[in-house]
Design a protein around this motif. Structure first.
Motif, PDB file in Angstrom:
ATOM      1  N   GLY D  43     -22.214  32.041  28.167  1.00  0.00           N
ATOM      2  CA  GLY D  43     -21.957  32.487  29.537  1.00  0.00           C
ATOM      3  C   GLY D  43     -22.859  33.602  30.012  1.00  0.00           C
ATOM      4  N   GLY D  44     -23.537  34.272  29.142  1.00  0.00           N
ATOM      5  CA  GLY D  44     -24.358  35.398  29.590  1.00  0.00           C
ATOM      6  C   GLY D  44     -25.829  35.275  29.193  1.00  0.00           C
ATOM      7  N   LEU D  45     -26.207  34.087  28.764  1.00  0.00           N
ATOM      8  CA  LEU D  45     -27.586  33.918  28.281  1.00  0.00           C
ATOM      9  C   LEU D  45     -28.460  33.247  29.330  1.00  0.00           C
ATOM     10  N   VAL D  46     -29.706  33.705  29.406  1.00  0.00           N
ATOM     11  CA  VAL D  46     -30.649  33.051  30.326  1.00  0.00           C
ATOM     12  C   VAL D  46     -31.588  32.103  29.595  1.00  0.00           C
ATOM     13  N   GLY D  47     -31.701  32.244  28.280  1.00  0.00           N
ATOM     14  CA  GLY D  47     -32.627  31.350  27.595  1.00  0.00           C
ATOM     15  C   GLY D  47     -32.592  31.506  26.098  1.00  0.00           C
ATOM     16  N   LEU D  48     -33.450  30.717  25.454  1.00  0.00           N
ATOM     17  CA  LEU D  48     -33.444  30.635  24.000  1.00  0.00           C
ATOM     18  C   LEU D  48     -34.855  30.736  23.411  1.00  0.00           C
ATOM     19  N   ASP D  49     -34.894  31.240  22.201  1.00  0.00           N
ATOM     20  CA  ASP D  49     -36.067  31.122  21.333  1.00  0.00           C
ATOM     21  C   ASP D  49     -35.806  29.886  20.469  1.00  0.00           C
ATOM     22  N   ILE D  50     -36.691  28.906  20.565  1.00  0.00           N
ATOM     23  CA  ILE D  50     -36.425  27.594  19.974  1.00  0.00           C
ATOM     24  C   ILE D  50     -37.381  27.318  18.826  1.00  0.00           C
ATOM     25  N   ASN D  51     -36.811  26.896  17.695  1.00  0.00           N
ATOM     26  CA  ASN D  51     -37.653  26.558  16.535  1.00  0.00           C
ATOM     27  C   ASN D  51     -38.349  25.225  16.731  1.00  0.00           C
ATOM     28  N   TYR D  52     -39.572  25.149  16.205  1.00  0.00           N
ATOM     29  CA  TYR D  52     -40.304  23.898  16.228  1.00  0.00           C
ATOM     30  C   TYR D  52     -40.978  23.715  14.876  1.00  0.00           C
ATOM     31  N   PRO D  53     -40.996  22.560  14.239  1.00  0.00           N
ATOM     32  CA  PRO D  53     -40.425  21.300  14.713  1.00  0.00           C
ATOM     33  C   PRO D  53     -38.898  21.340  14.786  1.00  0.00           C
ATOM     34  N   PHE D  54     -38.346  20.503  15.651  1.00  0.00           N
ATOM     35  CA  PHE D  54     -36.894  20.345  15.689  1.00  0.00           C
ATOM     36  C   PHE D  54     -36.457  19.681  14.383  1.00  0.00           C
ATOM     37  N   PRO D  55     -35.253  19.965  13.941  1.00  0.00           N
ATOM     38  CA  PRO D  55     -34.778  19.328  12.706  1.00  0.00           C
ATOM     39  C   PRO D  55     -34.720  17.797  12.834  1.00  0.00           C
ATOM     40  N   GLU D  56     -34.465  17.319  14.048  1.00  0.00           N
ATOM     41  CA  GLU D  56     -34.341  15.869  14.236  1.00  0.00           C
ATOM     42  C   GLU D  56     -35.707  15.286  14.575  1.00  0.00           C
ATOM     43  N   GLU D  57     -36.142  14.325  13.779  1.00  0.00           N
ATOM     44  CA  GLU D  57     -37.481  13.763  13.998  1.00  0.00           C
ATOM     45  C   GLU D  57     -37.592  13.028  15.320  1.00  0.00           C
ATOM     46  N   ASP D  58     -36.466  12.459  15.777  1.00  0.00           N
ATOM     47  CA  ASP D  58     -36.554  11.598  16.958  1.00  0.00           C
ATOM     48  C   ASP D  58     -36.176  12.322  18.249  1.00  0.00           C
ATOM     49  N   LEU D  59     -36.066  13.628  18.185  1.00  0.00           N
ATOM     50  CA  LEU D  59     -35.683  14.370  19.395  1.00  0.00           C
ATOM     51  C   LEU D  59     -36.933  14.620  20.247  1.00  0.00           C
ATOM     52  N   SER D  60     -36.847  14.288  21.533  1.00  0.00           N
ATOM     53  CA  SER D  60     -38.013  14.465  22.402  1.00  0.00           C
ATOM     54  C   SER D  60     -37.943  15.791  23.148  1.00  0.00           C
ATOM     55  N   LEU D  61     -39.101  16.247  23.540  1.00  0.00           N
ATOM     56  CA  LEU D  61     -39.166  17.467  24.343  1.00  0.00           C
ATOM     57  C   LEU D  61     -38.342  17.326  25.611  1.00  0.00           C
ATOM     58  N   GLU D  62     -38.372  16.135  26.195  1.00  0.00           N
ATOM     59  CA  GLU D  62     -37.607  15.895  27.425  1.00  0.00           C
ATOM     60  C   GLU D  62     -36.121  16.139  27.197  1.00  0.00           C
ATOM     61  N   GLN D  63     -35.637  15.613  26.072  1.00  0.00           N
ATOM     62  CA  GLN D  63     -34.211  15.797  25.770  1.00  0.00           C
ATOM     63  C   GLN D  63     -33.873  17.282  25.629  1.00  0.00           C
ATOM     64  N   VAL D  64     -34.770  18.015  25.029  1.00  0.00           N
ATOM     65  CA  VAL D  64     -34.523  19.450  24.868  1.00  0.00           C
ATOM     66  C   VAL D  64     -34.530  20.145  26.230  1.00  0.00           C
ATOM     67  N   LYS D  65     -35.515  19.796  27.044  1.00  0.00           N
ATOM     68  CA  LYS D  65     -35.577  20.395  28.386  1.00  0.00           C
ATOM     69  C   LYS D  65     -34.319  20.100  29.189  1.00  0.00           C
ATOM     70  N   GLU D  66     -33.906  18.848  29.150  1.00  0.00           N
ATOM     71  CA  GLU D  66     -32.697  18.475  29.887  1.00  0.00           C
ATOM     72  C   GLU D  66     -31.480  19.260  29.407  1.00  0.00           C
ATOM     73  N   ALA D  67     -31.373  19.380  28.095  1.00  0.00           N
ATOM     74  CA  ALA D  67     -30.215  20.102  27.549  1.00  0.00           C
ATOM     75  C   ALA D  67     -30.245  21.566  27.977  1.00  0.00           C
ATOM     76  N   LEU D  68     -31.429  22.134  27.975  1.00  0.00           N
ATOM     77  CA  LEU D  68     -31.543  23.524  28.421  1.00  0.00           C
ATOM     78  C   LEU D  68     -31.123  23.634  29.884  1.00  0.00           C
ATOM     79  N   GLU D  69     -31.680  22.790  30.715  1.00  0.00           N
ATOM     80  CA  GLU D  69     -31.355  22.854  32.152  1.00  0.00           C
ATOM     81  C   GLU D  69     -29.868  22.657  32.395  1.00  0.00           C
ATOM     82  N   ARG D  70     -29.333  21.657  31.716  1.00  0.00           N
ATOM     83  CA  ARG D  70     -27.905  21.338  31.884  1.00  0.00           C
ATOM     84  C   ARG D  70     -27.028  22.545  31.548  1.00  0.00           C
TER      85      ARG D  70
END
Lengths: 331, 331, 331, 331
Positions: D43-70
């Motif tokens: 509730g009080g966060l504006v953003g994240l520091d995100i590790n790369y590579p993602f643990p999931e091999e099949d996760l796309s950047l788009e999916q991450v962006k969408e999740a962040l926006e959502r």
């Protein structure tokens, strides 16, 4: 006073400070009587822990008693100086049995002084008993010398209470009685009933103990003779004003002080090298009193419940609510 | 001598020790001339780091020079006493500009003394410059005062070499120039060419540095003015005899000393509170010499190869082979 | 073997390592049988401390016994895994009594396994029993839970020997049984005869104890069940090869091991995250054997005399003479 | 919000925790998307520091962006995982040049990801770059490898901002970039303009720095890229909720944050092994906000005056007055 706590102090708090670099001292010399008068000016002290022998050879017990009375103070404890030049290589553990005997004799003399001044206990702080280098000593021999020496004093004065103040180091690089648990074991070996522990909050922090736990453990063993307070950076015995750094843990410690039903004075043990000693003492007292008031705002039932769940966030929230004036829901 | 290393010492090693508890000192007073004579008796010293002002008001520079010569010693450095009563609340960082100026003036006087004695450098050890309590100071102001004060001395004497001895703490609870990297940054800000670093092996251990690395980093920056050696338990500046505890790391340090091509003396900085100082100095010298011989038995090519692979077990095996007389296959 | 010492190891030394950052581990998975085979390849081990439950659900006790025999090893100890996910919030001190009971039950199962494997003792290392935050717990309640839980296991199996491995912290930020003295006090409270201590040299260094002294103190109380060895930088349980850093203190420790008349195995407890585990174990064994030979060169009578005088320089000189091949006069 | 501060967090705060003992983890697996959703619930966060590579091999950047926006979040930073199995023996300092190159390549890939996600900076935390044993490495070679590796990434992406997060140790026993001052020196050597520092409050406490001072020193050098916050017991990177232990020093740190005019987010870096992560994040945010309100009650003019006098008691009195609701005269 906002709390029921009574305060005392070590007389050294009001004396002259020196160290290995400022060998010409941090301020001018201060006599015993003047130190007592400074203590009197603090305004919140009931008594002092007094070093013996007095630095002044011609000072009489009568003069000390009069000075104490004149300043509304009493002798809470007498601490024999078993850590100066004569005992530089050890007091109860000195390799020379003649010097070990001198330490015992000084302990007995301090007992007589304590009786004369009406002090509650004689404190041993064996700051030179330990070692500096690997392989320097037969460690269990040091342990035995410590146990035997303190027992020798205590046995000959079964009516006097004695107390050991443990400390991890300084001036010896390693002290024999370095922690609360080790000191409890040593006292067990002594097999006498009149030796307890002075728990110094700063020494406990410095020994990397949990002070609130160490206090209760000593009390449970029936060996808590007195409490001294101050603060430090946890890597040396800096002897700063109370709660200057470890505010949260000092509150936790004061909770434990109440929990064990402590009724006797709490003694300030500070070395205000660069500060006004009277002010440094006042700051500590007022800060403890404020923390006592804060503790009264604590939701103790909720805290107990959180601790039974070992719920760190909830327990801390209660502390921060009291500390920062937030209600529980907001923090 | 079995190695090419030359040895010096701080004159304080041979003086009287005192601390905040043994306020009547660990031994009798020792005058400057007597301390020089003790240094002469060590047998392996080429010179001394000498404190100024001398404790004796009536001692002349001539008398000091004569005593040095008579004992086969020279002045390696002069260290102004910027940490006694006058500077108890700070030397270069004292809140009072008049006292800050006194520190600068004393630095200049020490420079004159260094010139008169033919010393290689003037050492600043600002042991009172820092803070004790959170919130006590404006930290960057302390930093700036330190930079400005040392620069002020160095600028007015461009022909003299100065050196800063960093230390994490004591007597101040926190010192401004606490580590090698911080001191390098401060020297950069000074913008003068004649200020370097005295790297004290014990201070580096105590600051939780890797001494062999800190030495090379300082040298790479062209700022290594001098080296002091001793040992401690890594939690305080115990000033014990060299390699008493950190034997392996002392060997690694001596490797680094050779690697940077060090040709000047290495100075002993010990505080033998309870030992004979002449013997304490001899022990350190002989131990370093033995470690130098050990280093000659080291298979340096194999060590270099192991280090390039960062192979800890192989690198250590080579050290232990040399140390314990084992061939590589056996260890 | 050049010394009479026997060596064992924790089976984990030969397993897969993981930590909170390298969550995909430092190497490939290693099964229990493979770990035993690696231990067999070391060549100098007589047995293992084995974790229970085994990571493999379908592994039988018979298979483990066979693997041990095939590799010339025996089960020295069984260590129940009371510190994984199930016990993340505590084993004997978990706030939920059902989980505390699970810890006790697991202790009993481990006892059965120890009997089946012919192990000498069951080891409790309560690494999740403690707290992370100030105010998180009622400290004496944690203490009591610890005492009660271990006693509950020990009482129901009076024929089995149990041992507690103390440690200052990790994974919990503060562990209840953090030092040798505290563990001795806890064992006293248990009031049973079959609970002792596993003294881990590294944990003792890390707890800022004097390991040679702690060992003798535990032995004097009749509570020394086993000894584990390794080394660290004294600020964390780094589990490095023996004597890598604290060489002098390891020799002092080995002196104490002999002095108490230790006849049972000494167990290696290392985490060679980035090294070959078989080689890492061999290095420690050979190093200890070399130190044992060195101890035989020590002039023990002279050392005893120096220690009785508490003569640090003389005592150290004897060590360095043996270590660096110097005669006494030369060092 | 009561203060102008913005908050972010490391995505790892909301993930699965594991350590070397609880190898089956402290809780169930958490995917990247789920971790983002947990962050959204704070509730009080504006953003994240995100590790790369993602643990999931099949996760796309788009999916991450969408999740962040959502979840109302943005990518503040991208942190390449240069500390897992592949880099167990080092990333930029790995003895094998091929692995060093892999670290550089991963840094470049992370840069591309940062661009795609619109992150402010790429963070390097070289937690495997250092050494474990004395003599293991050529220390200046480690230093050079570190400087060269980070420069290689930064030079090829002059439009991207990079930041180094220094830390004293873990997982390596000794890290090359261990303190703020050392990291400033390393950045100087890099000779590029787009490398700065992420100052982690806990790492600064753990490195025994004065965090309020280190922050200002980094900022003065123009190298402060980001700030992370948490708390610990000053002996390990415990990653606890903010101000849990070092309350006074956290206030002093927040004073410094304001003083340097910090406008960007402050990121939470916690490892709530045994707590609810969403609650653990909320607690830190609310606590910082409460401390910001407290700072507004501080008599800043009086504090400045006390600090110019370096008057510890007076400066602390002002803090305690604000904290405990006392007027200046009373405390």
């Amino acid at each position: 006073m906002s709390s029921g706590l009574q305060f005392g102090a070590g007389i050294w708090l009001f004396g002259q400070f020196i160290d290995r670099y400022a060998t010409n001292a941090y301020g001018p010399p201060v006599g015993t009587i003047e130190a007592i008068e400074r203590a009197g000016r603090v305004g919140g002290l009931v008594g002092l822990d007094i070093n013996y022998p007095f630095p002044e050879e011609d000072l009489s017990l009568e003069q000390v008693k009069e000075a104490l009375e004149r300043n509304g103070l009493r002798a809470i404890a007498v601490t024999p100086v078993i850590y100066d030049q004569r005992f530089a290589r050890g007091s109860f553990t000195h390799p020379d049995p003649a010097v070990r005997q001198q330490a015992i004799e000084l302990g007995k003399q301090a007992t007589d002084v304590a009786r004369a001044l009406g002090a509650d206990y004689v404190k041993f702080w064996p700051g030179q008993d330990g070692y500096d280098y690997p392989f320097q000593a037969d460690h269990l021999q040091l342990w035995d010398f410590t146990v035997n020496g303190i027992r020798a004093v205590a046995e000959t004065n079964p009516d006097m209470q004695y107390a050991i103040e443990y400390k991890a180091k300084e001036p010896r690089v390693h002290l024999v009685l370095s922690s609360s648990a080790r000191t409890l074991l040593a006292i067990q070996e002594m097999g006498v009933k009149n030796v307890g522990i002075v728990m110094d909050l700063g020494h406990s922090l410095f020994a990397k103990e949990t002070p609130a736990e160490a206090l209760q453990l000593i009390a449970r063993h029936g060996k808590l003779t007195s409490i001294e307070v101050n603060d430090n950076w946890r890597e040396w015995d800096d002897d700063l004003a109370v709660a200057s750094i470890h505010l949260i843990e000092t509150i936790e410690f004061l909770q434990a002080v109440e929990r064990i039903g402590w009724q006797r004075p709490i003694l300030l043990d500070q070395f205000p090298f660069r500060e006004d000693p009277v002010e440094a003492a006042r700051v500590s007292i007022k800060r403890i009193q404020a923390l006592e008031r804060l503790r009264q705002r604590l939701d103790q039932a909720a805290l107990k419940e959180a601790q039974e769940k070992q719920d760190a966030l909830q327990a801390q929230q209660l502390i921060f609510a009291a500390l920062l004036g937030l209600d529980g829901g907001e923090e």
